[in-house]
Write a protein that holds these residues in place. Structure first.
Motif, PDB file in Angstrom:
ATOM      1  N   THR A   5     -10.583   2.660  24.463  1.00 55.65           N
ATOM      2  CA  THR A   5     -11.938   2.826  23.944  1.00 55.65           C
ATOM      3  C   THR A   5     -11.892   3.149  22.458  1.00 55.65           C
ATOM      4  OG1 THR A   5     -12.776   3.600  26.075  1.00 55.65           O
ATOM      5  CG2 THR A   5     -14.088   4.144  24.134  1.00 55.65           C
ATOM      6  N   PHE A   6     -12.587   2.333  21.669  1.00 58.65           N
ATOM      7  CA  PHE A   6     -12.702   2.560  20.233  1.00 58.65           C
ATOM      8  C   PHE A   6     -14.179   2.621  19.859  1.00 58.65           C
ATOM      9  CE2 PHE A   6      -8.595  -0.084  20.011  1.00 58.65           C
ATOM     10  CZ  PHE A   6      -7.796   1.051  20.171  1.00 58.65           C
ATOM     11  N   THR A  45      -6.305  -0.719  13.834  1.00 60.88           N
ATOM     12  CA  THR A  45      -6.706   0.513  13.138  1.00 60.88           C
ATOM     13  C   THR A  45      -7.571   1.386  14.047  1.00 60.88           C
ATOM     14  OG1 THR A  45      -8.688  -0.534  12.206  1.00 60.88           O
ATOM     15  CG2 THR A  45      -6.664  -0.630  10.892  1.00 60.88           C
ATOM     16  N   HIS A  46      -7.606   1.030  15.344  1.00 56.19           N
ATOM     17  CA  HIS A  46      -8.389   1.769  16.338  1.00 56.19           C
ATOM     18  C   HIS A  46      -9.864   1.856  15.954  1.00 56.19           C
ATOM     19  CE1 HIS A  46      -4.509   3.967  17.888  1.00 56.19           C
ATOM     20  NE2 HIS A  46      -4.408   2.637  17.871  1.00 56.19           N
ATOM     21  N   GLY A  47     -10.360   0.769  15.408  1.00 57.62           N
ATOM     22  CA  GLY A  47     -11.781   0.676  15.076  1.00 57.62           C
ATOM     23  C   GLY A  47     -12.151   1.141  13.691  1.00 57.62           C
ATOM     24  N   ILE A  51     -18.148  -6.330  14.890  1.00 52.72           N
ATOM     25  CA  ILE A  51     -17.131  -6.479  15.934  1.00 52.72           C
ATOM     26  C   ILE A  51     -17.425  -5.523  17.083  1.00 52.72           C
ATOM     27  CG2 ILE A  51     -14.691  -6.043  16.464  1.00 52.72           C
ATOM     28  CD1 ILE A  51     -14.026  -7.140  13.683  1.00 52.72           C
ATOM     29  N   ARG A  52     -17.760  -4.284  16.769  1.00 50.54           N
ATOM     30  CA  ARG A  52     -18.071  -3.303  17.819  1.00 50.54           C
ATOM     31  C   ARG A  52     -19.236  -3.775  18.688  1.00 50.54           C
ATOM     32  NH1 ARG A  52     -21.745   0.527  18.839  1.00 50.54           N
ATOM     33  NH2 ARG A  52     -21.075   2.388  20.015  1.00 50.54           N
ATOM     34  N   TYR A  53     -20.272  -4.303  18.054  1.00 53.74           N
ATOM     35  CA  TYR A  53     -21.446  -4.777  18.792  1.00 53.74           C
ATOM     36  C   TYR A  53     -21.071  -5.916  19.742  1.00 53.74           C
ATOM     37  CZ  TYR A  53     -25.895  -7.112  19.695  1.00 53.74           C
ATOM     38  OH  TYR A  53     -26.964  -7.709  20.314  1.00 53.74           O
TER      39      TYR A  53
END
Length: 216
Positions: free
Chosen positions: A150-151, A179-181, A193-195
């Motif tokens: 989970t990031f 870079t773990h988000g 990217i997260r979205y």
């Protein structure tokens, strides 16, 4: 002689009664007809209050076809987000078709004619699969390492990674994961990217083959 006079008088009275009765009946009939006409006559316009404001009408927002979490569900949900499924659209930045491909990505998978691509739905579907296979090869190790983690509050899934790669390119997704988000990306419309990882999480893309040389 007297009997004849009495008979004439009686006849006269009878005729007079009939005339009076007929006159009264005719007058009543006219009055009744007049009342009927008055009942059916509209003396004032009827007032109907019907609101035509859009706020009174329930509008159902457009939704992508619901195909569950299948591969077709993934493909059509992504297409709906990109172009509402329109094969023939070109946006203001020049991205084309149902899946909104850029010219450089198309050249990478062997498509060199923009007009041929835009006017051929079958070619667009093949291009989508080829690009998906290529992205999966580029990100094969990251899929192995990061799926399930989970990031930024979003669980990483294979379909989320591939959807984000369609948006941002596999290189940007690789940097985001490694870079773990911390290293983000957003397109001109603010999609990140997260979205995409959250929106397209959990679809079944397991049968997509990683293919370095994927072409049309």
């Amino acid at each position: 002689m007297r009997k004849k006079q009495i008979l004439k008088f009686n006849v006269l009275v009878a005729v007079l009664i009939l005339v009076i009765a007929g006159s009264l009946g005719f007058s009543s009939l006219k009055k009744a007809k007049k009342n009927v006409h008055n009942i059916n006559r509209v003396t004032e316009p009827l007032a109907y209050t019907v609101s035509l404001e859009s706020s009174d009408v329930e509008e159902t927002p457009m939704q992508p076809p619901f195909l569950g979490k299948s591969f077709n569900g993934f493909k059509e949900a992504l297409a709906f987000k990109e172009s509402r499924g329109d094969y023939f659209t070109v946006n203001s930045l020049g991205y084309m078709g149902k899946y909104q491909f850029g010219a450089s990505t198309l050249r990478t998978i062997g498509v060199h004619s923009k007009s041929d691509f835009l006017n051929d739905p079958e070619l667009q579907e093949r291009a989508f699969i080829a690009n998906l296979e290529r992205n999966k090869w580029v990100l094969r190790r990251d899929i192995e390492w990061y799926v399930g983690r989970t990031f930024n509050g979003v669980k990483v899934t294979e379909s989320g990674i591939l959807a984000a790669a369609h948006l941002a390119g596999p290189g940007n997704v690789k940097r985001y994961l490694r870079t773990h988000g911390a290293s983000g990306f957003a397109d001109a419309n603010g999609a990140s990217i997260r979205y995409y990882m959250r929106k397209f999480s959990g679809y079944d893309v397991s049968h997509v083959e990683a293919n370095k040389a994927a072409k049309i």
